[in-house]
Design a protein around this motif. Structure first.
Motif, PDB file in Angstrom:
ATOM      1  N   PRO A  71       2.029  -7.907   5.086  1.00  0.00           N
ATOM      2  CA  PRO A  71       1.138  -8.141   6.321  1.00  0.00           C
ATOM      3  C   PRO A  71      -0.158  -8.183   5.841  1.00  0.00           C
ATOM      4  O   PRO A  71      -0.971  -9.004   6.349  1.00  0.00           O
ATOM      5  N   MET A  72      -0.736  -7.490   4.894  1.00  0.00           N
ATOM      6  CA  MET A  72      -2.041  -7.363   4.460  1.00  0.00           C
ATOM      7  C   MET A  72      -2.471  -8.428   3.738  1.00  0.00           C
ATOM      8  O   MET A  72      -3.446  -9.431   3.935  1.00  0.00           O
ATOM      9  N   SER A  73      -1.586  -9.135   2.565  1.00  0.00           N
ATOM     10  CA  SER A  73      -1.815 -10.150   1.890  1.00  0.00           C
ATOM     11  C   SER A  73      -2.029 -11.458   2.760  1.00  0.00           C
ATOM     12  O   SER A  73      -2.733 -12.385   2.623  1.00  0.00           O
ATOM     13  N   GLU A  74      -0.882 -11.534   3.864  1.00  0.00           N
ATOM     14  CA  GLU A  74      -0.672 -12.844   4.759  1.00  0.00           C
ATOM     15  C   GLU A  74      -2.117 -12.836   5.679  1.00  0.00           C
ATOM     16  O   GLU A  74      -2.508 -13.754   5.770  1.00  0.00           O
ATOM     17  N   HIS A  75      -2.545 -11.518   6.103  1.00  0.00           N
ATOM     18  CA  HIS A  75      -3.756 -11.638   6.719  1.00  0.00           C
ATOM     19  C   HIS A  75      -4.936 -12.004   6.189  1.00  0.00           C
ATOM     20  O   HIS A  75      -5.861 -12.932   6.475  1.00  0.00           O
ATOM     21  N   PHE A  76      -5.186 -11.658   4.752  1.00  0.00           N
ATOM     22  CA  PHE A  76      -6.318 -12.360   3.982  1.00  0.00           C
ATOM     23  C   PHE A  76      -6.243 -13.619   3.875  1.00  0.00           C
ATOM     24  O   PHE A  76      -7.234 -14.476   4.102  1.00  0.00           O
TER      25      PHE A  76
END
Length: 302
Positions: free
Chosen positions: A130-135
């Motif tokens: 979720p964090m890398s996809e948000h980045f």
């Protein structure tokens, strides 16, 4: 990157707070670089302690390869420095509209600690991360919350005679932070051996920077690359980082004042050094390094 539990986040916050006193007292870097143009100490964006979260504006995005981008965030003032030390990282926080709780992940910047007005991150996109996809969904001018610094392994010039960096994927960023500190300081004579595993050649992040180090410091820096899917004509190792390679390129366990750093995906930790118990607990030494005779004190897991 592995999930952080609420306990892990609380421990990371405590480490940020415990580190704040030292950050406040260290108004200059070892070479005096954190001094503003007017002669006063440069302002540090991240002060630790009870500072809380700092939201930064995304300034630019650069595509590096098929799943990795470089993100530059603007610091609050063009003359600010990040406030990070060697080695340390920052927490990031994001809460999507349908998320019950925010996602929090640690990342190590790739920009110099005394860089003015910005901070850079190299982020690989992981499926269902979720964090890398948000980045990777972010556009310039959007903002993201950061907090820190989170102290990792405290480095000082010539702390060890020889360090060995065993890395996989984006686990290379804390290794690059160490290399920058060592080779930008003329007083630091530490030797460095890098062993870096990836899937394909295009996945080797920061390869040009490491090649520059090899060319500039051929007696002090060596890099060995392993690829799961090498291209035709590939002259280095194939497959996973293995015992035969490490036995060949690492200094023997009986050599004094060496340190081996490990950073990568969970499977690599398990095979090379054994996993960490938590962000604040290194756990027992296992894997190939234990089989080769290294001790827990000789190994640090990022």
């Amino acid at each position: 990157m592995s999930e952080l539990s609420e306990e892990d986040i609380d421990k990371a916050n405590a480490r940020v707070k415990a580190n704040s006193e030292k950050l406040t007292s260290d108004s200059t870097s070892s070479d005096g670089s954190a001094i503003a143009n007017d002669g006063k100490p440069a302002n540090k964006t991240f002060k630790g302690g009870d500072q809380g979260w700092v939201d930064l504006k995304l300034e630019s995005v650069e595509e590096i390869n098929h799943n990795t981008k470089k993100f530059r965030f603007a610091l609050p003032d063009k003359d600010d420095v990040s406030g990070l030390q060697i080695a340390s990282a920052l927490l990031t926080k994001y809460k999507g509209p349908e998320m019950e709780k925010p996602v929090i992940r640690p990342y190590t910047p790739i920009s110099d600690e005394d860089a003015r007005g910005h901070i850079d991150f190299l982020i690989k996109r992981y499926p269902n991360g979720p964090m890398s996809e948000h980045f990777h969904s972010m556009d310039p001018l959007q903002r993201l919350d950061f907090k820190g610094p989170i102290p990792k392994y405290p480095w000082s010039p010539n702390k060890h005679d020889h360090i060995c960096l065993i890395s996989g994927g984006t686990g290379i960023t804390p290794m690059y932070q160490l290399c920058r500190a060592i080779f930008s300081n003329p007083a630091d004579k530490t030797k460095v051996t890098l062993v870096f595993g990836n899937v394909k050649e295009e996945d080797i992040l920061l390869k040009r920077e490491f090649e520059d180090l090899e060319n500039t410091y051929p007696q002090r820096f060596r890099a060995f690359y392993m690829l799961d899917q090498p291209p035709e004509g590939w002259m280095q190792g194939t497959g996973y980082i293995n015992q035969d390679l490490l036995k060949k390129v690492l200094p023997e366990p009986k050599v004094e004042n060496i340190k081996i750093f490990v950073c990568g995906p969970p499977g690599m930790y398990k095979a090379i050094s054994g996993p960490k118990k938590s962000p604040s607990d290194q756990g027992d030494l296992g894997g190939i390094l234990k089989e080769l005779g290294y001790t827990k004190d000789q190994v640090y897991k990022f």
